[in-house]
Write an enzyme that holds these catalytic residues in place. Structure first.
Site, short mmCIF file in Angstrom:
data_model
loop_
_atom_site.label_atom_id
_atom_site.label_comp_id
_atom_site.label_asym_id
_atom_site.label_seq_id
_atom_site.Cartn_x
_atom_site.Cartn_y
_atom_site.Cartn_z
N LYS A 1 18.64 56.05 8.97
CA LYS A 1 18.86 56.96 10.10
C LYS A 1 18.97 56.19 11.41
O LYS A 1 19.88 56.44 12.21
CB LYS A 1 17.73 57.98 10.21
CG LYS A 1 17.09 58.38 8.91
CD LYS A 1 17.89 59.40 8.16
CE LYS A 1 17.30 59.60 6.77
NZ LYS A 1 17.78 60.76 6.06
N ASP B 1 5.26 56.83 5.07
CA ASP B 1 6.72 56.88 4.97
C ASP B 1 7.28 56.92 6.39
O ASP B 1 7.08 57.89 7.12
CB ASP B 1 7.12 58.14 4.19
CG ASP B 1 8.64 58.23 4.01
OD1 ASP B 1 9.36 57.30 4.43
OD2 ASP B 1 9.10 59.24 3.45
N TRP C 1 8.78 66.31 2.13
CA TRP C 1 10.13 66.09 1.61
C TRP C 1 10.08 66.25 0.10
O TRP C 1 9.23 65.63 -0.55
CB TRP C 1 10.56 64.67 2.00
CG TRP C 1 11.96 64.29 1.68
CD1 TRP C 1 13.09 65.04 1.86
CD2 TRP C 1 12.40 63.02 1.15
NE1 TRP C 1 14.19 64.32 1.48
CE2 TRP C 1 13.80 63.09 1.03
CE3 TRP C 1 11.76 61.86 0.77
CZ2 TRP C 1 14.57 62.03 0.55
CZ3 TRP C 1 12.50 60.79 0.29
CH2 TRP C 1 13.89 60.88 0.19
N ALA D 1 10.61 56.94 8.00
CA ALA D 1 12.06 57.07 7.73
C ALA D 1 12.85 57.32 9.00
O ALA D 1 14.09 57.27 8.96
CB ALA D 1 12.30 58.19 6.72
C1 LIG Z 1 10.94 61.69 4.78
C2 LIG Z 1 11.99 60.82 4.18
N1 LIG Z 1 11.61 59.69 3.59
C3 LIG Z 1 12.50 58.84 3.06
C4 LIG Z 1 13.85 59.12 3.09
C5 LIG Z 1 14.77 58.14 2.42
O1 LIG Z 1 15.81 57.72 3.14
P1 LIG Z 1 16.90 56.73 2.53
O2 LIG Z 1 16.56 56.49 1.10
O3 LIG Z 1 18.19 57.43 2.70
O4 LIG Z 1 16.79 55.49 3.35
C6 LIG Z 1 14.29 60.30 3.70
C7 LIG Z 1 15.71 60.64 3.72
O5 LIG Z 1 16.14 61.74 3.93
C8 LIG Z 1 13.33 61.16 4.26
O6 LIG Z 1 13.68 62.29 4.88
#
Ligand SMILES: Cc1ncc(COP(=O)(O)O)c(C=O)c1O
Length: 394
Positions: free
Chosen positions: A243, A208, A127, A210
């Site tokens: 999500k 991570d 990401w 998510a």
């Molecule tokens: C791999 C990954 N990590 C972390 C996040 C962070 O998500 P949020 O800050 O929206 O909770 C995302 C969001 O797209 C993600 O794709």
């Protein structure tokens, strides 16, 4: 003051939102930003979230500060969801954060305080925000092999070899499930092998998580975190509730530290609180309260799990339908890898030029690196999408 600044380059994903919105062509298809959409193309508010909000509205008595660590009851509920039976007790501490991104940033800050300049290994690709967040915290980033465009799978051996070459104490950032952007996942046996290398090289895992529940299930998607919690002395985990609870804009997440013993965990936690305090002071409460209410009531929890399973099933169904449509259109099994991927995303294997042509010639919006969000595709858009990709990719 600002004359020394150059304009920041547009975010490759967020910039698609505006372009898509301003595109007048009927039938335009948006597979850019990573949010779940239902069959009507809408990102719904889950009924369990609505119910939790109703209860919160009726029971909330104050809007006073929550404190930099957030709500301990929320943190405990999320710990239960993520760690389950593998909960390591008082070696594990948490703070509530503004989303998963907030968790990543405070954990990166904690690592930078503890071991300034330590290298963080990230999958190639990862990401894009991972790299920016780590760099902003002053941590050098090095890629390790991950995605194999030829097969659509993971280059596990190359990944393990690269990690064997990491220096003791280096940090390894891993996607706990549903890899973004590729969709290609490690198997349980692969995770076991990664855990062995982490142990033998004395590396430090930064997980991570998510998309828990969007891949194979809530328990299955927590496999890596629970394995590490059982077998490793230390790690950090960034969790997002955006999500799996569909509460993207409420900015809800948690940062976990696992330490060798309770005393070290308490020290790390105290530093994490300081990083939170100087970064954003305190997390917003509303999303955390929603999650806490849902997870505190067994019948709401069961209903939320059903809602999550429906979202997961919808995306998995789209994977099958899309691969089948590609099979029919191209007379090849070239896109069958889509069915082996998990989560909302897959890398389609298109070049940035092909992605630009998809947008210009077919009003199909995908990220320049070829990432598509399968949850963005309505049933009636599968055939036009496949036709557009076939036309552009030949
Ligand atoms: C791999 C990954 N990590 C972390 C996040 C962070 O998500 P949020 O800050 O929206 O909770 C995302 C969001 O797209 C993600 O794709």
């Amino acid at each position: 003051m600002f004359e020394t600044l150059a304009a920041a380059p547009p975010d490759p994903i967020l910039s698609l939102i505006g372009l898509f919105r301003d595109d007048p062509r009927p039938g335009k298809i948006d597979l850019g930003i990573g949010v779940y959409r239902d069959a009507a193309g809408h990102t719904p508010i889950l009924r369990t979230v609505r119910e939790a909000e109703r209860r919160l509205y009726e029971s909330e008595t104050t809007k006073t500060y929550v404190g930099p660590a957030g709500d301990p009851a929320f943190c405990a509920a999320v710990a239960g969801l993520v760690f389950g039976e593998a909960h390591p007790g008082d070696r594990l501490r948490a703070v509530q954060t503004p989303g998963g991104a907030g968790a990543l940033r405070v954990l990166a800050g904690l690592i930078a305080r503890s071991r300034p300049g330590v290298t963080v290994w990230v999958p190639d690709p990862t990401w894009v925000n991972h790299i920016s967040i780590l760099a902003d915290a002053g941590l050098p980033v090095r890629p390790h092999p991950y995605f194999d465009p030829a097969t659509g799978g993971v280059r596990v051996d190359a990944m393990l070899d690269a990690l064997r070459g990491a220096a003791p104490g280096d940090v390894v950032l891993l996607h706990g499930c549903c890899h973004n952007p590729t969709g290609a996942s490690l198997t349980a046996a692969d995770w076991d092998a990664v855990c062995d290398v982490i142990t033998s090289r004395n590396l430090f895992p930064f997980v991570d998580l998510a998309y828990q529940g969007f891949g194979d299930g809530l328990e299955e998607d927590a496999y890596a975190v629970r394995l590490f919690a059982r077998r490793l002395p230390e790690m950090v985990v960034a969790v997002s509730c955006s999500k799996n609870f569909g509460i993207y804009r409420e900015r809800t997440g948690a940062a976990f530290v696992l330490a060798t013993d309770a005393a070290r965990a308490a020290v790390a936690h105290s530093q994490l609180v300081v990083v939170a305090r100087i970064t954003y002071s305190m997390p917003p409460d509303h999303g955390g309260a929603i999650v806490r209410i849902i997870l505190a009531d067994p019948s709401l929890t069961a209903d939320w799990k059903a809602e999550l399973a429906a979202m997961r099933g919808y995306v998995v169904g789209h994977r099958e339908a899309l691969a089948e449509a590609f099979r029919r259109r191209t007379n090849t099994d070239r896109f069958d890898f889509l069915t082996t991927h998990r989560g909302m995303f897959s890398l389609l294997g298109t070049t940035p030029e092909q992605a630009a042509r998809l947008r210009a010639e077919h009003a199909v919006y995908i990220v320049a690196d070829g990432r598509i969000n399968l949850a963005g595709l309505r049933d009636d858009q599968i055939e036009p999408f496949v036709a557009a990709v076939a036309a552009v990719c030949g």
